[in-house]
Design an enzyme around this catalytic site. Sequence first.
Site, PDB file in Angstrom:
ATOM      1  N   ARG A 355      -1.623   7.962 -11.078  1.00  0.00           N
ATOM      2  CA  ARG A 355      -3.075   8.018 -10.908  1.00  0.00           C
ATOM      3  C   ARG A 355      -3.450   9.259 -10.107  1.00  0.00           C
ATOM      4  O   ARG A 355      -3.050   9.387  -8.947  1.00  0.00           O
ATOM      5  CB  ARG A 355      -3.592   6.768 -10.189  1.00  0.00           C
ATOM      6  N   GLU A 357      -5.776  10.142  -8.304  1.00  0.00           N
ATOM      7  CA  GLU A 357      -6.896   9.690  -7.490  1.00  0.00           C
ATOM      8  C   GLU A 357      -6.717  10.233  -6.083  1.00  0.00           C
ATOM      9  O   GLU A 357      -5.720   9.927  -5.417  1.00  0.00           O
ATOM     10  CB  GLU A 357      -6.946   8.155  -7.474  1.00  0.00           C
ATOM     11  N   ARG A 363      -3.584   2.112   1.159  1.00  0.00           N
ATOM     12  CA  ARG A 363      -3.564   1.250  -0.024  1.00  0.00           C
ATOM     13  C   ARG A 363      -3.234   2.009  -1.307  1.00  0.00           C
ATOM     14  O   ARG A 363      -3.005   1.391  -2.339  1.00  0.00           O
ATOM     15  CB  ARG A 363      -4.930   0.561  -0.210  1.00  0.00           C
ATOM     16  N   HIS A 364      -3.241   3.338  -1.265  1.00  0.00           N
ATOM     17  CA  HIS A 364      -3.146   4.114  -2.499  1.00  0.00           C
ATOM     18  C   HIS A 364      -1.947   5.048  -2.515  1.00  0.00           C
ATOM     19  O   HIS A 364      -1.538   5.589  -1.485  1.00  0.00           O
ATOM     20  CB  HIS A 364      -4.424   4.944  -2.704  1.00  0.00           C
ATOM     21  N   GLU A 512      -6.229  -6.818  -3.557  1.00  0.00           N
ATOM     22  CA  GLU A 512      -5.928  -6.962  -4.989  1.00  0.00           C
ATOM     23  C   GLU A 512      -4.519  -6.463  -5.316  1.00  0.00           C
ATOM     24  O   GLU A 512      -4.099  -5.405  -4.871  1.00  0.00           O
ATOM     25  CB  GLU A 512      -6.959  -6.169  -5.786  1.00  0.00           C
ATOM     26  N   SER A 515      -4.657  -6.813 -12.007  1.00  0.00           N
ATOM     27  CA  SER A 515      -5.836  -6.882 -12.872  1.00  0.00           C
ATOM     28  C   SER A 515      -5.367  -7.286 -14.263  1.00  0.00           C
ATOM     29  O   SER A 515      -4.330  -6.811 -14.731  1.00  0.00           O
ATOM     30  CB  SER A 515      -6.556  -5.528 -12.945  1.00  0.00           C
ATOM     31  N   ARG A 566       2.401  -2.993  -3.933  1.00  0.00           N
ATOM     32  CA  ARG A 566       1.399  -3.793  -3.222  1.00  0.00           C
ATOM     33  C   ARG A 566       1.864  -5.232  -3.030  1.00  0.00           C
ATOM     34  O   ARG A 566       1.604  -5.842  -1.980  1.00  0.00           O
ATOM     35  CB  ARG A 566       0.067  -3.768  -3.976  1.00  0.00           C
TER      36      ARG A 566
END
Length: 592
Positions: A355, A357, A363-364, A512, A515, A566
Site C-alpha cells: 500500500r 499510503e 497502525r500502518h 480493525e 474487511s 495486526r
Amino acid sequence: MADNAATTPAPPAEQQPPAAAPAAVPAAEGAEGEGPSKKAQKKAEAKAKKEAEKARRAAEREAAAKAAGKSTGPTEDLAKDNYGVVKERKGQFELSADVEDVNLKNIGEEHVGKAVIVRAWVQNARIQGAKMAFLELREEGAWTIQGVFAANNEGTPVSKQMVKFAAGINPESFVVVEGTVEKPLEPVKSCKVSNYELHIRKIFVLAAAPQMLGMTLAAANRPITNFSDEEPAPEKAAEEGVDKLSITAESSIPAATMLTHLDNIIMHKRAPVQQAIADIRVEVKDLFRSYLKSHGFKEFEPPCLIGAASEGGANVFRMPYFDKEAFLAQSPQFYKQFEIAGGRKRVFSIGPVFRAENSNTPRHMTEFTGLDLEMEIKKDYREVLLMLEGVLLHIFRGIKERCAAEIELVRSVYPAEEFLLPEPGKEVRLTFAEGQKLLREEGPEEYRNVSDDEDMSTPQEKALGAIVRKKFNTDFYVLDKFPEGARPFYAKLDDANPNVTNAFDFFLRGQEILSGGQRINDPEELEARIVQKGVDPKSGGIKEYVDVFRQAGVPAHGGGGIGLDRVVAWFLNLPSVHLAAYYPRTPKRLLP
C-alpha cells in the site's frame, strides 16, 4: 651493581668504568688473545650474580607455597588444545567424536553425567578467582544454561589460562562447547534450563562478537516507546543519540528507540521478546492454514506484480517494467475471485500486500502480510462471515494454548490486560448502525452525533471497542452492513436496503483486523457500480476484471482479507504493528 662491589671516583662524563670486582678474583690483563677483557669479565660476573639472586628468590617462593600446601601447578598450559578462537587457530579444533550434539531445550535427566556438545551464544561471563568462571549460554528461543569452568592443580582438561580465556569472551560471540551435564546444588534461576548446568572441558569461539555492541541484548529486550523512523538531522545527531538510549524509571537498563533497533537488526531479532512475537506469528499462519484446509479450502499463490492498478488506482506503487509500467498488488482480491470463477469452491492465500499510503502511524506499514480467503456462497453471505469468525476464533484459542509461554514472555515486557474472547454461542455481531448508536448513547461526548452513513474514524473504532468490552465482556466483535459509501465497487449491496452493503469488518481491542463481504458476480451490476464509484470501467485492469464475469457464469461468492501483523500486534496489545513484522516497511524506512 652487586651489593659488595667497590666504587671508584667518577671519571669524566663521557666514560664511566664498571664497578670493581671482588679482591679474590684476579684482574685480567686485557691484552689481545689473553682471554676476556677486564670490563667484559666484570659484566659477566654482575649478570651471574643477578641471575643467582633471581633463582634464590624463586626457590624461596616455591618453598613457601609448598609449606602452605599450595602447589603452583605446571607452568605449561596443558589445556591449550581445549580452547581458543577458531579463526586464530586457522580453523583447527577438535571435539570428541563420540559425544552427542544437543539443543538446550532437550536436555533432561537422561543426559546427567554424560558429555554433550552445545553450540550457542555467550550471553554473559564472569570469573570467580583464578580457577573458576561461569558462562551463560543461549540458544534460539531464549533457552539458556549455566556453563562452569573449574581449573584443577593438574591444569587439565581446564587450566587457569583457559578459565581466564572463557571469562574474557565478548558477549554475543558464537561458541561450541563440550562438557558434562550435571545437576547444580540449587536451581539456576537466571537460566531457562535451571535444573542442569554444563561442566565445560572444551570451548572454541566460532564467531567472535565485537567488544562494543551497537545495542546490548538487555536493551533490545526492553519495551520500545519511541517508534519514530525519522533519521535525525546531522546537527541533532548527538542529542538524538542520547534520546535513543533513555533510562526509564522502571529500570536502569537503557531503552532504545525503534530506529536504534532497526539499525541493529541482529540484536533486535535476538531479543527474547522479539523471538516470542515471531513464534506467535508463525503459529497464527499455521492455525489459519490448517483450519481452512480442514474446511475444504485450497491454497493458491496470487501475483505481486500486476499490469494495472487495482481498485481504482489509489495508493499503488508504480515501477518500470521493461517497456511498460507495472504495479505492486494492493490486494489479491481480483485473483481470489478469478479462482472462484475458474471452478474452485473455496480458496485461500498467504502473501505480501503493498500500500503506497503515506501514513506514519503505529497502525500502518507499506508492506504487510495478508491472510485471504474466498468462497462460494450457497444461500447467504453470512456463510462467509461465520467462516471468517470461525477461523479467527480458532486462531485466538489456538495461540492461547500453543503459545502460553511466549505470551507470558511478551507480557513481561509489554504488560497487557487479558485478551477476552466471547463464550461459544455468545459472539458479538453488530450492524454498523448499531455500533454508531452505541457510540452516540454510551460513548464520549464528541461522538453524540455520529452518522450511520459515514465510515468510522480510528478514534471512533477504539471508543466502540471499549464500550463493547465493558458491555459484552469481549475484545473481539463484528460490525456488519457497512454503508455503501464506505465500501469498494465490488461490494454487493443489500437487496433490502441499497444504502448498505453485505460487507463487514472484524475488530480486535477496538482496532480493525479484517474487511470482507459478498462480491458482485453479475457483470452488468458490477459495471454499473464501477461507474457509480467514479471509475472508468474501460480503464486498464478494471475492464479485464469485469470481462472475467462475462466469460462464463460465476457463482455468488465472498471472502475477506486479514492483516497478519495486526492480528498478532493487537492480540498481544503491542504499542505498534511494526513490532509484529519481521522487517517493517514504512514511508520513511526501506532498511534493513
